[in-house]
Design a protein around this motif. Structure first.
Motif, PDB file in Angstrom:
ATOM      1  N   LYS A 191      -7.415  -5.022  12.896  1.00 43.16           N
ATOM      2  CA  LYS A 191      -6.136  -4.452  13.342  1.00 43.16           C
ATOM      3  C   LYS A 191      -5.638  -5.160  14.606  1.00 43.16           C
ATOM      4  N   GLY A 195      -2.504   7.324  14.908  1.00 39.41           N
ATOM      5  CA  GLY A 195      -3.815   7.929  15.156  1.00 39.41           C
ATOM      6  C   GLY A 195      -4.237   8.573  13.841  1.00 39.41           C
ATOM      7  N   ASN A 240      -3.490  11.464   5.117  1.00 38.97           N
ATOM      8  CA  ASN A 240      -3.021  10.567   4.052  1.00 38.97           C
ATOM      9  C   ASN A 240      -3.301  11.153   2.674  1.00 38.97           C
ATOM     10  N   THR A 295      -4.111  10.484  10.752  1.00 40.07           N
ATOM     11  CA  THR A 295      -2.927  10.872   9.996  1.00 40.07           C
ATOM     12  C   THR A 295      -3.348  11.358   8.615  1.00 40.07           C
ATOM     13  N   GLY A 335       0.821  -1.208   0.000  1.00 36.73           N
ATOM     14  CA  GLY A 335       0.000   0.000   0.000  1.00 36.73           C
ATOM     15  C   GLY A 335       0.853   1.256   0.000  1.00 36.73           C
ATOM     16  N   LEU A 393      -4.777  -7.272  -2.765  1.00 37.80           N
ATOM     17  CA  LEU A 393      -4.798  -8.179  -1.617  1.00 37.80           C
ATOM     18  C   LEU A 393      -6.238  -8.466  -1.226  1.00 37.80           C
ATOM     19  N   ASN A 445       1.415  -2.481   5.345  1.00 39.05           N
ATOM     20  CA  ASN A 445       0.742  -1.202   5.546  1.00 39.05           C
ATOM     21  C   ASN A 445      -0.624  -1.140   4.865  1.00 39.05           C
ATOM     22  N   ARG A 475     -14.119  -8.893   3.988  1.00 35.27           N
ATOM     23  CA  ARG A 475     -13.168  -8.096   3.202  1.00 35.27           C
ATOM     24  C   ARG A 475     -12.106  -7.482   4.126  1.00 35.27           C
ATOM     25  N   ALA A 486      -4.288  -1.464   3.738  1.00 36.21           N
ATOM     26  CA  ALA A 486      -5.453  -1.857   4.526  1.00 36.21           C
ATOM     27  C   ALA A 486      -6.725  -1.362   3.872  1.00 36.21           C
ATOM     28  N   SER A 510       1.385   3.271  -2.623  1.00 44.82           N
ATOM     29  CA  SER A 510       1.090   4.241  -3.684  1.00 44.82           C
ATOM     30  C   SER A 510       0.660   5.576  -3.105  1.00 44.82           C
ATOM     31  N   ARG A 511       0.136   5.538  -1.861  1.00 41.73           N
ATOM     32  CA  ARG A 511      -0.391   6.783  -1.287  1.00 41.73           C
ATOM     33  C   ARG A 511      -0.124   6.818   0.219  1.00 41.73           C
ATOM     34  N   TYR A 545     -13.225  -3.074  11.655  1.00 43.47           N
ATOM     35  CA  TYR A 545     -11.878  -2.646  11.255  1.00 43.47           C
ATOM     36  C   TYR A 545     -10.905  -2.863  12.418  1.00 43.47           C
ATOM     37  N   ILE A 605       0.438   6.940   4.161  1.00 39.62           N
ATOM     38  CA  ILE A 605       1.534   6.551   5.057  1.00 39.62           C
ATOM     39  C   ILE A 605       2.503   5.601   4.339  1.00 39.62           C
ATOM     40  N   ALA A 660      -2.646  -1.618  -5.089  1.00 37.35           N
ATOM     41  CA  ALA A 660      -3.731  -2.483  -5.578  1.00 37.35           C
ATOM     42  C   ALA A 660      -4.064  -2.187  -7.027  1.00 37.35           C
ATOM     43  N   SER A 661      -4.377  -0.936  -7.333  1.00 37.46           N
ATOM     44  CA  SER A 661      -4.875  -0.652  -8.680  1.00 37.46           C
ATOM     45  C   SER A 661      -4.490   0.725  -9.203  1.00 37.46           C
ATOM     46  N   ASN A 662      -4.055   1.612  -8.315  1.00 34.45           N
ATOM     47  CA  ASN A 662      -3.806   2.976  -8.752  1.00 34.45           C
ATOM     48  C   ASN A 662      -2.394   3.099  -9.360  1.00 34.45           C
TER      49      ASN A 662
HETATM   50  P1  NAP Z   1      -4.444   5.097   2.145  1.00 32.32           P
HETATM   51  O1  NAP Z   1      -3.988   6.462   1.903  1.00 32.32           O
HETATM   52  O2  NAP Z   1      -5.913   4.809   2.145  1.00 32.32           O
HETATM   53  O3  NAP Z   1      -3.739   4.123   1.099  1.00 32.32           O
HETATM   54  C1  NAP Z   1      -4.065   2.783   1.082  1.00 32.32           C
HETATM   55  C2  NAP Z   1      -2.983   2.031   0.346  1.00 32.32           C
HETATM   56  O4  NAP Z   1      -3.248   0.643   0.428  1.00 32.32           O
HETATM   57  C3  NAP Z   1      -2.930   2.359  -1.104  1.00 32.32           C
HETATM   58  O5  NAP Z   1      -1.611   2.200  -1.547  1.00 32.32           O
HETATM   59  C4  NAP Z   1      -3.793   1.285  -1.750  1.00 32.32           C
HETATM   60  O6  NAP Z   1      -3.453   1.011  -3.114  1.00 32.32           O
HETATM   61  C5  NAP Z   1      -3.470   0.119  -0.860  1.00 32.32           C
HETATM   62  N1  NAP Z   1      -4.565  -0.815  -0.760  1.00 32.32           N
HETATM   63  C6  NAP Z   1      -5.800  -0.615  -0.277  1.00 32.32           C
HETATM   64  N2  NAP Z   1      -6.541  -1.731  -0.370  1.00 32.32           N
HETATM   65  C7  NAP Z   1      -5.754  -2.650  -0.932  1.00 32.32           C
HETATM   66  C8  NAP Z   1      -5.948  -3.993  -1.326  1.00 32.32           C
HETATM   67  N3  NAP Z   1      -7.097  -4.625  -1.183  1.00 32.32           N
HETATM   68  N4  NAP Z   1      -4.911  -4.634  -1.894  1.00 32.32           N
HETATM   69  C9  NAP Z   1      -3.733  -4.014  -2.072  1.00 32.32           C
HETATM   70  N5  NAP Z   1      -3.502  -2.749  -1.736  1.00 32.32           N
HETATM   71  C10 NAP Z   1      -4.492  -2.079  -1.177  1.00 32.32           C
HETATM   72  O7  NAP Z   1      -3.884   4.498   3.497  1.00 32.32           O
HETATM   73  P2  NAP Z   1      -3.351   5.288   4.807  1.00 32.32           P
HETATM   74  O8  NAP Z   1      -4.467   6.109   5.357  1.00 32.32           O
HETATM   75  O9  NAP Z   1      -2.050   5.899   4.532  1.00 32.32           O
HETATM   76  O10 NAP Z   1      -3.182   4.063   5.815  1.00 32.32           O
HETATM   77  C11 NAP Z   1      -2.022   3.272   5.823  1.00 32.32           C
HETATM   78  C12 NAP Z   1      -2.093   2.310   7.001  1.00 32.32           C
HETATM   79  O11 NAP Z   1      -2.211   3.030   8.215  1.00 32.32           O
HETATM   80  C13 NAP Z   1      -3.293   1.386   6.975  1.00 32.32           C
HETATM   81  O12 NAP Z   1      -2.922   0.134   7.511  1.00 32.32           O
HETATM   82  C14 NAP Z   1      -4.279   2.022   7.902  1.00 32.32           C
HETATM   83  O13 NAP Z   1      -5.194   1.108   8.458  1.00 32.32           O
HETATM   84  C15 NAP Z   1      -3.343   2.609   8.933  1.00 32.32           C
HETATM   85  N6  NAP Z   1      -3.907   3.753   9.657  1.00 32.32           N
HETATM   86  C16 NAP Z   1      -4.161   4.919   9.013  1.00 32.32           C
HETATM   87  C17 NAP Z   1      -4.673   5.998   9.738  1.00 32.32           C
HETATM   88  C18 NAP Z   1      -4.967   7.317   9.088  1.00 32.32           C
HETATM   89  O14 NAP Z   1      -5.535   8.195   9.736  1.00 32.32           O
HETATM   90  N7  NAP Z   1      -4.586   7.536   7.856  1.00 32.32           N
HETATM   91  C19 NAP Z   1      -4.922   5.858  11.088  1.00 32.32           C
HETATM   92  C20 NAP Z   1      -4.636   4.649  11.714  1.00 32.32           C
HETATM   93  C21 NAP Z   1      -4.124   3.606  10.986  1.00 32.32           C
HETATM   94  P3  NAP Z   1      -4.161   1.817  -4.346  1.00 32.32           P
HETATM   95  O15 NAP Z   1      -3.585   3.198  -4.330  1.00 32.32           O
HETATM   96  O16 NAP Z   1      -3.781   1.064  -5.555  1.00 32.32           O
HETATM   97  O17 NAP Z   1      -5.627   1.829  -4.032  1.00 32.32           O
END
Ligand code: NAP
Length: 640
Positions: free
Chosen positions: A551, A578, A582, A580, A398, A450, A482, A503, A484, A400-401, A547, A403, A423-425
């Motif tokens: 986790k 917490g 993104n 974050t 994960g 995934l 990472n 899922r 999710a 591509s974007r 969710y 964290i 995944a797809s982007n």
């Molecule tokens: P995000 O910006 O939503 O990015 C999600 C990333 O995961 C993207 O690279 C996406 O790929 C990939 N992804 C999503 N579903 C997938 C799948 N089914 N198969 C393969 N790749 C997949 O994520 P984020 O907010 O930075 O979060 C990163 C991690 O931190 C996650 O584990 C999340 O649970 C955790 N977290 C985030 C926060 C927050 O506030 N942001 C808080 C607590 C925990 P594509 O670009 O191709 O879709």
């Protein structure tokens, strides 16, 4: 078991391998479709590294004194192959008709005990857990391993389901041996309309090779007609060879394909079965013989001892990397050689560069097999200090974007080669890679969704291919789980469907588990696994119950695997962010950001880097004493 190894194909590659395996005590059966050895000599050049291989096996003595082949060329520009290592005992290149070499290798293999069965075509292949069955007509031959040395159109490759990616030919050269013509010898002579080569053999016939600039390969099911060759020759040189008599006709193009891996379980590939390339400068035969020499050694080691698959993985990694490098130089040569007037400026600049000794030595090393690949270079924005992860490899899922992207960038900044999974982007992943490269780092993208069947396998296919191309091996040092799936905001527990739940579990818990399971085989000692959890595993939030359960599962993965992998110095930790930023649109709404900020003790939302910095630290040697830990990166959100 009928044999230890079945080798399919009694060409030079299969016969060298069979001899080497027999020499180490293995029982080898060779299956060959042809009833008689071919008298055709498609290749006739041996390079210094191959000469070493033959000399070490006393085959050179059987060949008698070979005549030197003079200087070589690179894309038709003169290259002194001896420049690779002027002091080498076989510096330069040597001429030996393939049929003669094949006979000497066949004699050796049989003398050492190989059972060579001619007129036997492989019609089926049945791989079992502890053996493989080669089916030829009504016979079934069982063996521990089977190796496809059966050339470009490899039946083994097709039956065993090897991927064979690459490009089909866009350019084609025609060639023929012609009796009864009297034309001057010429070497890669460039005319306004095309390229022509002629060489008179000692028997008085002439080998002609011709390419008409701008022509594209004709669809073919066999060799070209003599009329085609005559027409092309006249179009390029103005000479008429139509009165001659062809004894051999052939066409070859710049097809470039390589098996994604040289090994699938108990089936291996070597030579043209593993790679298809334009036969320029005799590299195909030499590459194949060097595959066979490496495989003979590794497969003998595998047969000799234990359950360790390391030797075969080594073969796959080392020879795949060598093949990829050779295919690249051949493609470059094809463009220089067969390109029309548009490549003249490139040829001119290349020609100037090739006057430098160091360039000659480098290219000669590459072609002759004596050179070693250069160490990976940093881009112009070179780092001035060594990063803490220099020489390491990392997978960030994960990436591509959000964290994940920030983490990939931080790891690359410290010197790691990073696999940017997504995944797809495609566009976002390519942007992550571009950002890393702009900063002087190294990365490549790997696409795999995934949470679907076959997900982890697909991820590792892309990951290992990318690593092998860049490092020659598939060793992994750092895994960051990472990626999710999230739940929609404001979803009450009552509204969560079984599909939603499945899922979340599939992407957030099951996939990381199997990634860790699969990675642990290739993780280096002292490796790092970092699982991204969330602060919601410690604060009740009913809207996030499903969710949070997923986790919670990933935290369990860290806890138990930390104990399991500690003997290898591999640490496994959970990092819990917490809220974050993104990059999603909600972080552009000031009121929303203000409300979210109140949750942190610092009254801010985190930047992705705030989390990535902690992950990067855990990946370093400095953090070797932290394992099985839950690291709160929520900016004090959990303080209450
Ligand atoms: P995000 O910006 O939503 O990015 C999600 C990333 O995961 C993207 O690279 C996406 O790929 C990939 N992804 C999503 N579903 C997938 C799948 N089914 N198969 C393969 N790749 C997949 O994520 P984020 O907010 O930075 O979060 C990163 C991690 O931190 C996650 O584990 C999340 O649970 C955790 N977290 C985030 C926060 C927050 O506030 N942001 C808080 C607590 C925990 P594509 O670009 O191709 O879709």
């Amino acid at each position: 078991m009928d044999a230890d190894v079945v080798v399919v194909g009694a060409g030079p590659v299969g016969l060298l391998l069979a001899g080497d395996l027999c020499a180490s005590g293995a029982r080898v059966t060779v299956l060959e479709r042809l009833t008689e050895p071919t008298t055709e000599s498609r290749a006739s050049t041996l390079h210094a590294r191959t000469m070493d291989v033959l000399a070490e096996r006393d085959v050179l003595a059987a060949l008698g004194g070979l005549p030197p082949g003079g200087p070589g060329h690179f894309g038709g520009i003169r290259l002194d192959l001896a420049a690779a290592d002027p002091g080498h005992r076989f510096a330069g290149q040597w001429k030996c008709p393939q049929a003669v070499l094949e006979q000497a290798l066949a004699d050796r293999a049989v003398r050492l005990g190989a059972r060579v069965l001619r007129g036997r075509e492989l019609t089926g292949l049945d791989e079992r857990e502890d053996h493989v069955v080669a089916v030829t007509g009504a016979d079934r031959i069982t063996a521990a391993y089977l190796v496809g040395c059966d050339g470009e159109e490899s039946t083994v490759r097709a039956l065993a389901g090897f991927d064979f990616p690459g490009r089909d030919a866009t350019l084609e050269m025609l060639r023929a041996d012609v009796e009864g013509v009297d034309i001057p010898d010429r070497r890669f002579e460039r005319h306004p309309n095309g390229l022509a080569t002629a060489h008179r053999w000692p028997d008085g016939s002439t080998r002609v090779m011709v390419h008409v600039f701008g022509s594209t390969p004709a669809p073919r099911s066999g060799p070209p007609t003599f009329a085609e060759v005559v027409r092309a020759w006249a179009a390029v040189t103005g000479e008429d060879i139509g009165g001659g008599r062809p004894t051999w006709l052939n066409a070859f193009g710049n097809t470039s394909r390589q098996a994604a891996t040289y090994r699938r379980g108990r089936v291996l590939l070597a030579g043209d079965a593993a790679h298809r390339q334009m036969p320029v400068g005799g590299q195909a035969l030499n590459l194949g013989l060097q595959d066979a020499a490496e495989l003979g050694q590794r497969l003998s080691a595998r047969l000799a001892g234990g359950d360790d698959d390391g030797p075969l993985e080594h073969y796959d990694a080392v020879r795949h990397a060598a093949g990829a490098r050779t295919l690249t130089n051949i493609q470059a040569q094809a463009l220089l050689l067969l390109g029309g007037p548009e490549v003249e400026p490139l040829r001119e600049v290349f020609g100037e560069l090739m006057r430098f000794d160091a360039v000659q030595a480098h290219l000669a090393g590459m072609v002759s097999g004596l050179g070693t690949p250069p160490a990976p270079q940093h881009t112009p924005q070179e780092r001035t200090t060594m990063g803490k992860l220099e020489g390491k490899t990392a997978l960030v899922t994960g990436a591509s974007r959000g964290i994940g992207r920030a983490t990939a960038r931080r790891l690359a900044e410290e010197g790691a080669l990073v696999a940017v999974h997504y995944a797809s982007n495609d566009e976002a992943a390519a942007e992550t890679v571009a950002l890393i490269e702009k900063d002087g780092g190294r990365a490549f993208a790997v696409r795999a969704e995934l949470g679907v069947p076959g997900d982890v396998h697909e991820l590792f296919l892309g990951l290992e291919r990318g690593l092998r191309e860049r490092t020659g091996a598939t060793t992994l040092d750092i895994v960051v789980n990472n990626a999710a799936a999230q739940t929609a905001a404001g979803l009450a527990p009552e509204d969560v469907t079984p599909e939603d739940f499945d899922r979340l579990m599939a992407v957030n818990a099951k996939a990381p588990f199997f990634i860790v399971q699969r990675a642990s085989a290739s993780l280096a000692d002292g490796g790092r696994i970092i699982n991204i959890s969330s602060g919601v595993t410690r604060v009740a939030n009913p809207e996030q119950v499903a969710y949070s359960m997923s986790k919670g599962a990933i935290e369990q993965l860290s806890l138990h695997m930390a104990r399991h992998l500690a003997p290898r110095g591999i640490t496994v930790n959970s990092v819990a962010p917490g809220i974050t930023d993104n990059g999603s649109p909600v972080f552009d709404i000031p009121e929303a950001v203000e409300a979210m900020s109140q949750l942190s003790a610092f009254k801010q939302v985190a930047k992705a880097d705030d989390v990535a910095n902690v992950v990067a630290f855990l990946a370093t040697e400095d953090a070797r004493w932290i394992t099985g830990a839950f690291i709160d990166t929520s900016g004090g959100t959990l303080l209450g």
